[in-house]
Design an enzyme around this catalytic site. Structure first.
Site, PDB file in Angstrom:
ATOM      1  N   GLY A 155      32.706 -25.343 -17.846  1.00 33.64           N
ATOM      2  CA  GLY A 155      33.005 -26.593 -18.518  1.00 33.64           C
ATOM      3  C   GLY A 155      32.860 -27.777 -17.570  1.00 33.64           C
ATOM      4  N   LEU A 156      33.678 -28.789 -17.783  1.00 38.98           N
ATOM      5  CA  LEU A 156      33.654 -29.999 -16.956  1.00 38.98           C
ATOM      6  C   LEU A 156      32.284 -30.656 -16.967  1.00 38.98           C
ATOM      7  CD1 LEU A 156      35.775 -28.864 -13.855  1.00 38.98           C
ATOM      8  CD2 LEU A 156      36.542 -30.136 -15.855  1.00 38.98           C
ATOM      9  N   CYS A 157      31.643 -30.662 -18.143  1.00 35.57           N
ATOM     10  CA  CYS A 157      30.328 -31.311 -18.256  1.00 35.57           C
ATOM     11  C   CYS A 157      30.275 -32.175 -19.518  1.00 35.57           C
ATOM     12  CB  CYS A 157      29.216 -30.272 -18.257  1.00 35.57           C
ATOM     13  SG  CYS A 157      29.422 -28.930 -19.432  1.00 35.57           S
ATOM     14  N   GLY A 158      31.379 -32.817 -19.838  1.00 36.52           N
ATOM     15  CA  GLY A 158      31.401 -33.762 -20.959  1.00 36.52           C
ATOM     16  C   GLY A 158      31.130 -33.090 -22.288  1.00 36.52           C
TER      17      GLY A 158
END
Length: 293
Positions: A64-67
């Site tokens: 994750g952590l990709c908008g």
């Protein structure tokens, strides 16, 4: 993470650009073969008269952590599946990336296969494995069509979710009346050995693998671009939050210091006011001297 993603975007973009000449050249060869009458015995080009089951190859990230990168692809896929269900059609999902696998498995969707652990740095071997898998499912009659859903990399600041048919191949793309009529018209000057149908039947799986590989490269570059923007936004928000909290903390400290000073001043005034004594003088008359022995 922002700096790491920024450094990886350049390499991923170079890989996308490096794969374009091969993809374009194999497309030209397929056009020449199709123009020479090589599509009659190729099942991948023939298609099915009625599409009852669709297979969606969904490309997401492992992390994750990709908008909104994963959410955009998953939302598009879910919309297509709901439309198929309303139309009375069946579906199957080939999930690429852990995010797609966990999302669809948790919601009870039909999973045909899943691949993970390579989304940020795909290789041709993985694309070959995926391509062979979906082609086999099509030829065995498990599915009637296969579509790619991924995020196309346009530039570092622009990406879009796209849906592209994979199997059967788009006839307009490879036919003589397709977009590049000049290239297809030049097929008359070629001699093929063996016949065009045999060559095309052998080349089609490679063409599918090349398209899957190009989609994986686009998805990887898009993932890095989304992650860079998301981490930059997170960094900016964190700095703004630190600034606001520091301002609040300084204000609270000043209020505390001011309160302490006021208490000290008030206490000092109270102590100094308590020491003032009212003295009254009383006339007691002459004082008798002590008697002497």
């Amino acid at each position: 993470m922002e700096l790491i993603a920024a450094s990886r975007i350049v390499k991923a973009q170079q890989r996308v650009q490096a794969a374009v000449p091969y993809s374009d050249q194999i497309t030209e060869v397929v056009k020449h073969l199709a123009a020479a009458g090589g599509e009659a015995r190729t099942p991948i080009l023939e298609g099915r008269p009625e599409v009852r089951t669709k297979c969606y190859v969904v490309m997401t990230a492992d992390r994750g952590l990709c908008g909104g990168y994963n959410a955009g692809v998953l939302r598009a896929t879910e919309g297509e599946i709901k439309a198929d269900i309303l139309a009375g059609k069946d579906y199957a999902i080939v999930a690429i990336g852990r995010k797609a696998e966990t999302y669809f498995r948790f919601r009870g969707y039909k999973m045909a296969a899943n691949y993970a652990g390579f989304t940020d740095n795909p290789t041709y071997e993985v694309a070959k494995k995926i391509g062979q898998d979906v082609v086999k499912r099509f030829l065995d009659g498990e599915v009637d069509s296969v579509e790619l859903i991924y995020t196309r990399f346009i530039s570092a600041g622009s990406q879009e979710v796209v849906q592209r048919p994979l199997v059967p191949l788009d006839r307009e793309l490879v036919s003589a009346d397709g977009p590049d009529e000049h290239a297809a018209g030049g097929a008359a000057g070629y001699e093929f050995e063996p016949d065009p149908s045999t060559i095309l039947e052998t080349l089609m799986p490679r063409y599918v693998e090349a398209r899957v590989y190009a989609a994986l490269l686009n998805a990887a570059a898009s993932e890095h671009a989304f992650r860079q923007r998301a981490m930059k936004s997170a960094t900016d928000n964190a700095e703004e939050l630190i600034k606001n909290l520091s301002r609040i903390m300084n204000r609270a400290r000043q209020d505390s210091i001011t309160t302490e000073i006021m208490e000290i001043v008030g206490g000092a005034e109270a102590l100094s006011g308590g020491k003032q004594v009212n003295v009254q003088y009383v006339d007691l008359g002459p004082v008798a001297e002590p008697a002497s022995n």
